[in-house]
Design a protein around this motif. Structure first.
Motif, PDB file in Angstrom:
ATOM      1  N   ILE A  46      54.371 -17.378   7.343  1.00 29.31           N
ATOM      2  CA  ILE A  46      53.146 -16.583   7.228  1.00 29.31           C
ATOM      3  C   ILE A  46      52.840 -15.865   8.545  1.00 29.31           C
ATOM      4  O   ILE A  46      52.535 -14.672   8.562  1.00 29.31           O
ATOM      5  N   LEU A  47      52.926 -16.585   9.659  1.00 25.96           N
ATOM      6  CA  LEU A  47      52.594 -15.981  10.954  1.00 25.96           C
ATOM      7  C   LEU A  47      53.593 -14.894  11.347  1.00 25.96           C
ATOM      8  O   LEU A  47      53.210 -13.882  11.944  1.00 25.96           O
ATOM      9  N   THR A  48      54.852 -15.068  11.016  1.00 28.12           N
ATOM     10  CA  THR A  48      55.856 -14.037  11.286  1.00 28.12           C
ATOM     11  C   THR A  48      55.568 -12.787  10.461  1.00 28.12           C
ATOM     12  O   THR A  48      55.655 -11.660  10.961  1.00 28.12           O
ATOM     13  N   ASP A  49      55.205 -12.982   9.199  1.00 32.32           N
ATOM     14  CA  ASP A  49      54.851 -11.853   8.336  1.00 32.32           C
ATOM     15  C   ASP A  49      53.628 -11.118   8.872  1.00 32.32           C
ATOM     16  O   ASP A  49      53.625  -9.882   8.957  1.00 32.32           O
ATOM     17  N   SER A  51      52.513 -11.076  11.967  1.00 33.34           N
ATOM     18  CA  SER A  51      52.892 -10.449  13.226  1.00 33.34           C
ATOM     19  C   SER A  51      53.674  -9.161  12.989  1.00 33.34           C
ATOM     20  O   SER A  51      53.507  -8.174  13.699  1.00 33.34           O
ATOM     21  N   GLY A  52      54.532  -9.180  11.971  1.00 30.50           N
ATOM     22  CA  GLY A  52      55.307  -7.983  11.640  1.00 30.50           C
ATOM     23  C   GLY A  52      54.429  -6.809  11.218  1.00 30.50           C
ATOM     24  O   GLY A  52      54.836  -5.657  11.308  1.00 30.50           O
ATOM     25  N   ARG A  53      53.217  -7.126  10.779  1.00 31.80           N
ATOM     26  CA  ARG A  53      52.257  -6.075  10.397  1.00 31.80           C
ATOM     27  C   ARG A  53      51.203  -5.865  11.487  1.00 31.80           C
ATOM     28  O   ARG A  53      50.165  -5.277  11.248  1.00 31.80           O
ATOM     29  N   SER A  54      51.457  -6.388  12.688  1.00 30.89           N
ATOM     30  CA  SER A  54      50.543  -6.290  13.837  1.00 30.89           C
ATOM     31  C   SER A  54      49.178  -6.887  13.542  1.00 30.89           C
ATOM     32  O   SER A  54      48.148  -6.406  14.006  1.00 30.89           O
ATOM     33  N   VAL A  55      49.165  -7.944  12.756  1.00 27.71           N
ATOM     34  CA  VAL A  55      47.930  -8.652  12.428  1.00 27.71           C
ATOM     35  C   VAL A  55      47.804  -9.839  13.368  1.00 27.71           C
ATOM     36  O   VAL A  55      48.746 -10.618  13.532  1.00 27.71           O
ATOM     37  N   LEU A  56      46.636  -9.982  13.980  1.00 29.58           N
ATOM     38  CA  LEU A  56      46.379 -11.102  14.876  1.00 29.58           C
ATOM     39  C   LEU A  56      45.794 -12.256  14.074  1.00 29.58           C
ATOM     40  O   LEU A  56      45.305 -12.087  12.963  1.00 29.58           O
ATOM     41  N   PHE A  57      45.822 -13.461  14.654  1.00 31.02           N
ATOM     42  CA  PHE A  57      45.382 -14.679  13.988  1.00 31.02           C
ATOM     43  C   PHE A  57      44.172 -15.230  14.719  1.00 31.02           C
ATOM     44  O   PHE A  57      44.222 -15.481  15.916  1.00 31.02           O
ATOM     45  N   TRP A  58      43.063 -15.432  14.006  1.00 32.58           N
ATOM     46  CA  TRP A  58      41.831 -15.943  14.598  1.00 32.58           C
ATOM     47  C   TRP A  58      41.596 -17.352  14.126  1.00 32.58           C
ATOM     48  O   TRP A  58      41.635 -17.639  12.924  1.00 32.58           O
ATOM     49  N   LEU A  59      41.319 -18.254  15.071  1.00 30.48           N
ATOM     50  CA  LEU A  59      41.027 -19.641  14.748  1.00 30.48           C
ATOM     51  C   LEU A  59      40.057 -20.192  15.787  1.00 30.48           C
ATOM     52  O   LEU A  59      40.304 -20.062  16.990  1.00 30.48           O
ATOM     53  N   GLY A  61      37.207 -19.338  17.093  1.00 30.16           N
ATOM     54  CA  GLY A  61      36.628 -18.466  18.106  1.00 30.16           C
ATOM     55  C   GLY A  61      37.615 -17.788  19.029  1.00 30.16           C
ATOM     56  O   GLY A  61      37.206 -17.111  19.960  1.00 30.16           O
ATOM     57  N   SER A  62      38.902 -17.968  18.803  1.00 29.63           N
ATOM     58  CA  SER A  62      39.910 -17.331  19.652  1.00 29.63           C
ATOM     59  C   SER A  62      40.938 -16.603  18.805  1.00 29.63           C
ATOM     60  O   SER A  62      41.262 -17.024  17.700  1.00 29.63           O
ATOM     61  N   VAL A  63      41.457 -15.510  19.358  1.00 27.63           N
ATOM     62  CA  VAL A  63      42.495 -14.733  18.687  1.00 27.63           C
ATOM     63  C   VAL A  63      43.830 -15.068  19.341  1.00 27.63           C
ATOM     64  O   VAL A  63      43.942 -15.090  20.570  1.00 27.63           O
ATOM     65  N   TYR A  64      44.841 -15.345  18.497  1.00 23.86           N
ATOM     66  CA  TYR A  64      46.167 -15.707  18.986  1.00 23.86           C
ATOM     67  C   TYR A  64      47.185 -14.692  18.487  1.00 23.86           C
ATOM     68  O   TYR A  64      47.183 -14.323  17.323  1.00 23.86           O
ATOM     69  N   ASP A  65      48.045 -14.274  19.379  1.00 26.32           N
ATOM     70  CA  ASP A  65      49.089 -13.295  19.059  1.00 26.32           C
ATOM     71  C   ASP A  65      50.419 -14.030  18.949  1.00 26.32           C
ATOM     72  O   ASP A  65      50.878 -14.668  19.905  1.00 26.32           O
ATOM     73  N   TRP A  66      51.058 -13.951  17.789  1.00 25.17           N
ATOM     74  CA  TRP A  66      52.326 -14.624  17.527  1.00 25.17           C
ATOM     75  C   TRP A  66      53.429 -14.120  18.452  1.00 25.17           C
ATOM     76  O   TRP A  66      54.390 -14.811  18.731  1.00 25.17           O
ATOM     77  N   ASN A  67      53.301 -12.896  18.962  1.00 25.55           N
ATOM     78  CA  ASN A  67      54.307 -12.318  19.849  1.00 25.55           C
ATOM     79  C   ASN A  67      54.145 -12.773  21.296  1.00 25.55           C
ATOM     80  O   ASN A  67      55.023 -12.555  22.118  1.00 25.55           O
ATOM     81  N   ASN A  68      53.018 -13.391  21.614  1.00 23.16           N
ATOM     82  CA  ASN A  68      52.754 -13.900  22.949  1.00 23.16           C
ATOM     83  C   ASN A  68      53.313 -15.326  23.032  1.00 23.16           C
ATOM     84  O   ASN A  68      53.085 -16.125  22.127  1.00 23.16           O
TER      85      ASN A  68
END
Length: 106
Positions: A46-49, A51-59, A61-68
């Motif tokens: 799910i996270l790879t998918d 990230s492939g669409r440049s979607v960030l993940f929020w959990l 109160g923080s945003v996490y970037d799968w590419n970081n």
């Protein structure tokens, strides 16, 4: 906003609807990681998918970037803990059932 529940990815149609609804540069929000993915493979897919669409993940109160590197490590750690917690319930449930059956045997 979509709500989803279920024990596996196959029976969580709400999750699939929400994943399909996010697009480029959105932020995908979840309240509890273990409700989002039940195991490492599911979370990674799910996270790879996303990230492939440049979607960030929020959990929480923080945003996490799968590419970081830190974001990826943190999210993989959460997935590992979620899978561990899910697996804890299985032996515990079977053990309680065994004790219950044994205590009622003659």
């Amino acid at each position: 906003m979509f709500c989803f529940s279920g024990t596996t990815r196959r029976n969580r149609g709400g999750l699939d609807q929400e994943l399909a609804a996010v697009w480029l540069a959105n932020v995908f929000t979840v309240t509890k990681f273990d409700r989002f993915a039940r195991n490492m493979a599911e979370a990674t897919q799910i996270l790879t998918d996303l990230s492939g669409r440049s979607v960030l993940f929020w959990l929480s109160g923080s945003v996490y970037d799968w590419n970081n590197p830190f974001g990826r490590l943190f999210q993989q750690t959460l997935a590992m803990v979620a899978e561990f917690e899910a697996n804890l319930g299985h032996p515990r449930g079977h053990g309680a059932e065994y004790v219950r059956l044994r205590s009622h045997s003659p």
